[in-house]
Design a protein around this motif. Structure first.
Motif, mmCIF file in Angstrom:
data_model
loop_
_atom_site.group_PDB
_atom_site.id
_atom_site.type_symbol
_atom_site.label_atom_id
_atom_site.label_comp_id
_atom_site.label_asym_id
_atom_site.label_seq_id
_atom_site.Cartn_x
_atom_site.Cartn_y
_atom_site.Cartn_z
ATOM 1 N N GLU A 25 0.820 -1.205 0.000
ATOM 2 C CA GLU A 25 0.000 0.000 0.000
ATOM 3 C C GLU A 25 0.859 1.262 0.000
ATOM 4 O OE1 GLU A 25 -0.293 -2.359 2.589
ATOM 5 O OE2 GLU A 25 -1.732 -3.503 1.406
ATOM 6 N N ARG A 26 1.955 1.187 0.679
ATOM 7 C CA ARG A 26 2.827 2.356 0.799
ATOM 8 C C ARG A 26 3.865 2.432 -0.310
ATOM 9 N NH1 ARG A 26 4.766 0.772 6.492
ATOM 10 N NH2 ARG A 26 4.251 -1.206 5.560
ATOM 11 N N GLY A 27 4.119 1.311 -0.986
ATOM 12 C CA GLY A 27 5.151 1.287 -2.023
ATOM 13 C C GLY A 27 6.519 1.656 -1.462
ATOM 14 N N ARG A 28 6.811 1.106 -0.306
ATOM 15 C CA ARG A 28 8.020 1.470 0.424
ATOM 16 C C ARG A 28 9.299 1.199 -0.355
ATOM 17 N NH1 ARG A 28 8.818 -1.092 6.214
ATOM 18 N NH2 ARG A 28 8.590 -2.965 4.982
ATOM 19 N N PHE A 29 9.340 0.088 -1.061
ATOM 20 C CA PHE A 29 10.563 -0.260 -1.769
ATOM 21 C C PHE A 29 10.494 0.163 -3.226
ATOM 22 C CE2 PHE A 29 10.434 -3.346 1.723
ATOM 23 C CZ PHE A 29 11.628 -3.025 2.328
ATOM 24 N N LYS A 30 11.502 0.885 -3.669
ATOM 25 C CA LYS A 30 11.621 1.301 -5.064
ATOM 26 C C LYS A 30 13.039 0.966 -5.491
ATOM 27 C CE LYS A 30 10.730 3.435 -8.910
ATOM 28 N NZ LYS A 30 10.193 2.606 -9.938
ATOM 29 N N ILE A 31 13.159 0.119 -6.498
ATOM 30 C CA ILE A 31 14.479 -0.272 -6.987
ATOM 31 C C ILE A 31 14.888 0.660 -8.113
ATOM 32 C CG2 ILE A 31 15.804 -2.091 -8.119
ATOM 33 C CD1 ILE A 31 13.955 -4.103 -6.701
ATOM 34 N N HIS A 32 16.056 1.232 -7.961
ATOM 35 C CA HIS A 32 16.627 2.100 -8.992
ATOM 36 C C HIS A 32 17.787 1.341 -9.637
ATOM 37 C CE1 HIS A 32 14.379 5.610 -7.614
ATOM 38 N NE2 HIS A 32 14.570 5.113 -6.393
ATOM 39 N N ALA A 33 17.775 1.238 -10.943
ATOM 40 C CA ALA A 33 18.833 0.530 -11.668
ATOM 41 C C ALA A 33 19.294 1.396 -12.840
ATOM 42 C CB ALA A 33 18.316 -0.827 -12.142
ATOM 43 N N PRO A 34 19.989 2.485 -12.548
ATOM 44 C CA PRO A 34 20.331 3.445 -13.597
ATOM 45 C C PRO A 34 21.272 2.915 -14.679
ATOM 46 C CG PRO A 34 21.500 3.966 -11.579
ATOM 47 C CD PRO A 34 20.515 2.879 -11.245
ATOM 48 N N LEU A 35 21.992 1.852 -14.396
ATOM 49 C CA LEU A 35 22.924 1.319 -15.388
ATOM 50 C C LEU A 35 22.286 0.252 -16.276
ATOM 51 C CD1 LEU A 35 26.149 0.996 -13.205
ATOM 52 C CD2 LEU A 35 25.343 2.958 -14.530
ATOM 53 N N ALA A 36 21.090 -0.174 -15.941
ATOM 54 C CA ALA A 36 20.447 -1.287 -16.645
ATOM 55 C C ALA A 36 20.194 -0.999 -18.122
ATOM 56 C CB ALA A 36 19.146 -1.668 -15.965
ATOM 57 N N THR A 37 20.057 0.252 -18.482
ATOM 58 C CA THR A 37 19.770 0.585 -19.882
ATOM 59 C C THR A 37 21.027 0.953 -20.669
ATOM 60 O OG1 THR A 37 19.340 2.900 -19.315
ATOM 61 C CG2 THR A 37 17.447 1.380 -19.315
ATOM 62 N N LEU A 38 22.182 0.907 -20.020
ATOM 63 C CA LEU A 38 23.437 1.269 -20.684
ATOM 64 C C LEU A 38 24.179 0.034 -21.186
ATOM 65 C CD1 LEU A 38 24.832 3.920 -18.151
ATOM 66 C CD2 LEU A 38 23.401 4.315 -20.162
ATOM 67 N N THR A 39 24.944 0.201 -22.249
ATOM 68 C CA THR A 39 25.829 -0.875 -22.706
ATOM 69 C C THR A 39 27.039 -0.921 -21.774
ATOM 70 O OG1 THR A 39 27.178 0.533 -24.128
ATOM 71 C CG2 THR A 39 25.172 -0.435 -25.119
ATOM 72 N N LYS A 40 27.801 -2.000 -21.836
ATOM 73 C CA LYS A 40 29.017 -2.097 -21.020
ATOM 74 C C LYS A 40 29.975 -0.954 -21.363
ATOM 75 C CE LYS A 40 28.292 -5.878 -18.646
ATOM 76 N NZ LYS A 40 28.011 -5.821 -17.247
ATOM 77 N N GLY A 41 30.083 -0.629 -22.644
ATOM 78 C CA GLY A 41 30.951 0.467 -23.059
ATOM 79 C C GLY A 41 30.506 1.796 -22.469
ATOM 80 N N GLU A 42 29.192 2.024 -22.436
ATOM 81 C CA GLU A 42 28.666 3.254 -21.848
ATOM 82 C C GLU A 42 28.905 3.296 -20.339
ATOM 83 O OE1 GLU A 42 24.997 4.198 -24.958
ATOM 84 O OE2 GLU A 42 24.672 2.771 -23.314
ATOM 85 N N ILE A 43 28.808 2.155 -19.689
ATOM 86 C CA ILE A 43 29.068 2.087 -18.251
ATOM 87 C C ILE A 43 30.535 2.414 -17.965
ATOM 88 C CG2 ILE A 43 29.184 0.550 -16.237
ATOM 89 C CD1 ILE A 43 26.704 -0.903 -17.482
ATOM 90 N N ILE A 44 31.442 1.862 -18.754
ATOM 91 C CA ILE A 44 32.874 2.137 -18.583
ATOM 92 C C ILE A 44 33.154 3.610 -18.835
ATOM 93 C CG2 ILE A 44 35.203 1.653 -19.465
ATOM 94 C CD1 ILE A 44 33.885 -0.662 -17.835
ATOM 95 N N THR A 45 32.573 4.166 -19.883
ATOM 96 C CA THR A 45 32.766 5.586 -20.190
ATOM 97 C C THR A 45 32.277 6.456 -19.035
ATOM 98 O OG1 THR A 45 32.593 5.195 -22.565
ATOM 99 C CG2 THR A 45 32.173 7.437 -21.804
#
Length: 104
Positions: A25-45
């Motif tokens: 009801e409260r939606g207490r947990f929110k998972i943030h995964a900002p790297l999930a949409t990046l390629t490995k090369g973009e993560i390294i950059t």
């Protein structure tokens, strides 16, 4: 590429965490995964731009402990291969310490 890195999995896991803890009801947990949409090369950059000490990290699923007790990446598993490719895509030197014979 891995099932547990897909947006559907992350959303389902967030729902499960809220259901399992009666926080729905409260939606207490929110998972943030900002790297999930990046390629490995973009993560390294991005990591390089942010001065992340990438030499202190590894992505290995089968790490090896050398004779001095240091944990090294195997250099052969899928994750190590994807990491190596990411450094190539980013045009950056790979500072990862791989087990002997894995520095291909």
């Amino acid at each position: 590429s891995y099932p547990d890195c897909r947006p559907e999995f992350i959303a389902a896991f967030e729902t499960m965490a809220n259901l399992a803890t009666a926080a729905r009801e409260r939606g207490r947990f929110k998972i943030h995964a900002p790297l999930a949409t990046l390629t490995k090369g973009e993560i390294i950059t991005l990591g390089t731009r942010l001065s992340v000490p990438l030499e202190l990290t590894h992505s290995c699923y089968d790490p090896v402990t050398d004779e001095s007790g240091r944990v090294l990446a195997c250099g052969h598993c899928d994750s190590c291969q994807l990491r190596r490719q990411g450094f190539k895509e980013a045009g950056a030197a790979d500072p990862t310490r791989y087990a002997r014979g894995a520095n291909v």
